[in-house]
Scaffold this motif. Structure first.
Motif: not given
Ligand code: NAD
Length: 321
Positions: A42-54
């Motif tokens: 949940a802490n990083v869920e909002h970043l998952m859609a970003d192609d530069h986040f793995r």
């Protein structure tokens, strides 16, 4: 052009998730490495859609292999709150030792800058106050807190060994108590505990007589400090924290006032080896990095209380899913 890539171990934790956000916003490609021992998706869920986040689910104490380029390794994986490291003593020692070794090997292999999240706990129950980086500390290696303090001291020694013996470009941060949104309400640290208790109208539990002090830094300031150390050639150790020192009783009373709760303050026994005082000397960060905390503590507390109020589902039970 390829974006510079940063591997952040412990990236799904409290500090790690804020670092992922910041480095992403600064134009980096993020490899967030976590086994969710004390952090959560949940802490990083909002970043998952970003192609530069793995997001990579790995126990860094076991191994750490990352394909492709890595320009920096920020090693933040470790249980960090007393409740966590007392419940997970072996994991804590393993991530400080084997985990740090694996993270340093990755930095060595990739020619990456390495930043270690060490801690003010490396000073133990300090006999020098405030604590400059030159102070070697007063740690009880066989006390219950030794698992965390000594793991971090070992991690610092390992980091310096890779720097001296292998030429890895390293930096050591000694982070003092940091607070802000995404702290777990049940992680046992004073601020989330006091806020949770205040919002539920439960007694606010202060240990001992509450005269022991801590210095508390808002997370945005910490992230700025990490970013500046990362962008410098400083090897450290360098203290990053807010010299604003406050007693635990005064903190409890402040949170009581800011939340407007009717909660009473209740005194409970002090944990073993709980440090008496804690305040960073931040002269080095000031002179070499031009860094100082900017967020007034009251503003930080208001932001954190507001975040808790927006996430009431987190207070009733511990939920790390
Ligand atoms: P946290 O518990 O929220 O985050 C730690 C993260 O590391 C979690 O997401 C956890 O799942 C992950 N992790 C733990 N062991 C792992 C392993 N073996 N493999 C992969 N991931 C693993 O804690 P935090 O407050 O965000 O602290 C982050 C780092 O900063 C820690 O190294 C801590 O010692 C250091 N630090 C924090 C503070 C503070 O005030 N928050 C102060 C000093 C130092």
């Amino acid at each position: 052009m390829r974006r510079p890539a940063v591997a952040i171990t412990g990236g799904a934790g409290f500090l790690g998730s804020h670092l992922c956000e910041r480095f992403l916003a600064e134009g980096y490609h993020i490899i967030c490495v976590d086994n969710f021992l004390t952090g959560c998706v949940a802490n990083v869920e909002h970043l998952m859609a970003d192609d530069h986040f793995r997001l990579v689910r790995v126990d860094v104490s076991q191994h750490l292999v990352v394909s492709g380029a890595v320009d920096a390794v920020l090693h933040f994986a470790s249980p960090a709150s007393p409740v966590d490291y007392l419940r997970l003593p072996i994991d804590t020692l393993r991530v400080g030792s084997s985990g740090t070794y694996n993270a340093l090997e990755l930095a060595k292999e990739k020619g990456a800058r390495f930043v270690l999240a060490s801690t003010s706990e490396a000073y133990g129950d300090p006999l020098v106050h405030p604590q400059p980086e030159s102070y070697w500390g007063n740690v009880n290696p066989v006390g219950p807190r030794g698992v965390y303090d000594e793991a971090k001291r070992f991690a610092e020694a390992m980091t310096m060994a890779f720097r001296r013996a292998c030429g890895v470009d390293t930096a050591i941060l000694r982070i003092f108590n940091t607070f802000g949104p995404r702290m777990r309400p049940f992680d046992g640290r004073a601020i989330p505990t006091f806020i949770r208790q205040a919002l539920l109208g439960e007694p606010i539990t202060v240990s001992g007589d509450g005269s022991q002090t801590r210095s508390i830094c808002y997370v945005d300031d910490l992230v700025e400090g990490v970013f500046r150390v990362f962008n410098s050639d400083l090897a450290g150790p360098v203290n990053i924290g807010n010299p604003h020192e406050i007693s635990m009783l005064a903190l409890a009373e402040w949170i009581k006032e800011l939340t407007g709760t009717a909660s009473e303050i209740a005194f409970v026994p002090r944990p073993q080896d709980d440090p008496e005082v804690r305040r960073p000397d931040i002269t080095l960060a000031g002179t070499r990095l031009g860094w100082a905390p900017r967020t007034p503590v009251e503003q930080g507390l208001r932001n954190t209380i507001a975040w808790f109020q927006e996430h009431p589902q987190l207070w009733s039970t511990e939920n790390l899913a």
